[in-house]
Design an enzyme around this catalytic site. Structure first.
Site, short mmCIF file in Angstrom:
data_model
loop_
_atom_site.label_atom_id
_atom_site.label_comp_id
_atom_site.label_asym_id
_atom_site.label_seq_id
_atom_site.Cartn_x
_atom_site.Cartn_y
_atom_site.Cartn_z
N PHE A 119 4.27 4.04 0.56
CA PHE A 119 3.77 2.69 0.29
C PHE A 119 2.31 2.64 0.68
CE2 PHE A 119 3.27 -1.87 1.22
CZ PHE A 119 3.97 -2.46 0.17
N GLY A 125 -10.85 0.91 5.89
CA GLY A 125 -11.50 -0.34 6.29
C GLY A 125 -10.68 -1.57 5.99
N SER A 128 -4.75 -5.33 7.94
CA SER A 128 -4.22 -6.68 7.76
C SER A 128 -5.10 -7.52 6.84
CB SER A 128 -4.10 -7.37 9.12
OG SER A 128 -3.27 -6.63 9.99
N THR A 156 2.91 6.64 5.68
CA THR A 156 4.13 7.35 6.05
C THR A 156 4.71 8.08 4.86
OG1 THR A 156 4.63 5.69 7.73
CG2 THR A 156 6.45 7.06 6.99
N GLU A 364 3.74 -2.13 10.07
CA GLU A 364 4.31 -3.24 9.31
C GLU A 364 3.87 -4.59 9.89
OE1 GLU A 364 5.09 -1.69 7.06
OE2 GLU A 364 6.33 0.03 7.56
#
Length: 386
Positions: A119, A125, A128, A156, A364
């Site tokens: 994913f 940079g 969130s 991952t 996450e």
């Protein structure tokens, strides 16, 4: 999957974890890799396609069942869960919520057979803050496809993934907010896709993250998730809700493993002529840990039931992930304390539990970002109520 069949499956899985995976942990730690034979076993068990609908070759688990599987698998070293968690969590969630019928028909059977997904949201940079995303997808002037350029970081399963769900800008800026982000299903063997060396990490041996570089990667028009631009961020956030439930379930399972280890050690280790389990301050740490795990399990049951009822669970999934991951951090810290000096030595499991658990509070969505998200939804709910 019907409840009776699922209960039987979960019981068999628990035995597999305890009798097969836990004894293999030493090999995973020494080689920083999962044994290929175990990956093949997990594929044969259908773990990579747990949430794929049965019509497409999967097990068709609902979110409540999927979370229980993650919790059960997380009793062993995190790498065993990590290898299939992106498949059954974020990737399948995105395909379910945003994929076209053709995309479901193409990718769900492959995932059910054991293709490994990754994913691609985070960048050097941009974490969130999606507004800082630099990866760009422009229309292919020679056809109806797209050309992707950019770099994704901390991805991952990147070193061995077969397919990636890649977020990219399709507009320089767009309104409403985040409408510039689209999602693309990209085969990892496509020309122009390259993967960096796995990053060295604090813990979680055998689970690998790496950069993904996209250099003029051509994908067909039907690689655009849902066939519509500007929907990538929405699909990503919906998928991350599922991913946060997975991390919460994993935190809960791993905390249980650590606590069981501490209880065993406290009953075997003697001081002043008796097991340290008899000492009240040791009992306090053990009982506090058991209580917090129980609370996390209750939250998991609630949030997954809400998802399966079709409710909006953005706030609940974030709260579960925050509580469970922070809880796991507190539990493994107490476990080191119960072990005493031995807990600081690499030859004992307590030291590994401590390092492995630290990432749960980060990926996450960090605890701090999720606290802001929870508060934002609280204020929104209040404004809508007055």
């Amino acid at each position: 999957m019907d409840p009776d069949t699922f209960d039987q499956f979960l019981e068999q899985l628990d035995r597999y974890v305890r009798e097969r995976l836990i004894p293999a942990e030493k090999d995973v730690i020494e080689n920083d890799a999962l044994p290929p034979v175990i990956i093949d076993e997990m594929k044969e068990m259908g773990l990579f396609g747990l949430t794929v609908p049965e019509d497409y070759g999967g097990a068709g688990l609902n979110v409540t069942q999927y979370a229980k599987v993650v919790q059960t698998m997380a009793y062993a070293a995190p790498a065993f869960r990590s290898i299939f968690s992106i498949n059954v969590g974020m990737f399948n969630s995105a395909i379910k919520n945003g994929g076209t019928d053709a995309q479901k028909a193409e990718w769900w059977p492959k995932i059910a057979e054991g293709a490994i997904a990754c994913f691609g949201l985070t960048e050097p940079g941009s974490g969130s803050d999606s507004a800082a995303m630099a990866t760009f997808a422009k229309p292919d002037p020679d056809g109806n496809g797209w050309i992707l350029n950019g770099t994704k970081r901390y991805i991952t399963n990147a070193p061995y993934a077969d397919v990636g769900l890649i977020m990219a800008r399709t507009e320089k800026d767009a309104q409403p907010k985040n409408a510039h982000v689209s999602a693309f299903i990209v085969p990892m063997d496509a020309p122009g896709v390259s993967v960096g060396s796995p990053d060295k990490k604090m813990g979680q041996s055998g689970s690998h993250i790496a950069d993904i570089m996209l250099d003029d990667v051509h994908v067909p028009g039907d690689a655009l998730l849902g066939g519509e631009t500007g929907q990538g961020f929405r699909f990503a956030m919906m998928s991350l809700d599922n991913g946060r439930i997975s991390v919460g379930a994993a935190s809960t399972g791993y905390a249980r493993r650590a606590l069981d280890s501490a209880v065993r050690y406290a009953n075997e280790r003697k001081a002043f002529g008796e097991p340290i389990a008899n000492f009240q301050l040791i009992q306090q740490m053990l009982s506090e840990s058991w209580t917090e795990i129980y609370a996390a399990e209750a939250m998991m049951a609630d949030v997954t039931a809400r998802v399966d009822r079709g409710e909006n669970t953005v706030k609940h999934a974030a709260a579960f992930k925050v509580f469970a991951s922070e809880m796991c951090g507190r539990v493994v810290d107490r476990v080191v304390q119960v072990y005493g000096g031995a807990g600081y030595l690499a030859e004992y499991d307590a030291e590994r539990f401590f390092r492995d658990a630290r990432i749960y509070r980060i990926y996450e969505g960090t605890t701090q970002i999720l606290q802001l998200q929870i508060a934002k939804h609280m204020m929104r709910d209040f404004a809508n109520s007055v």
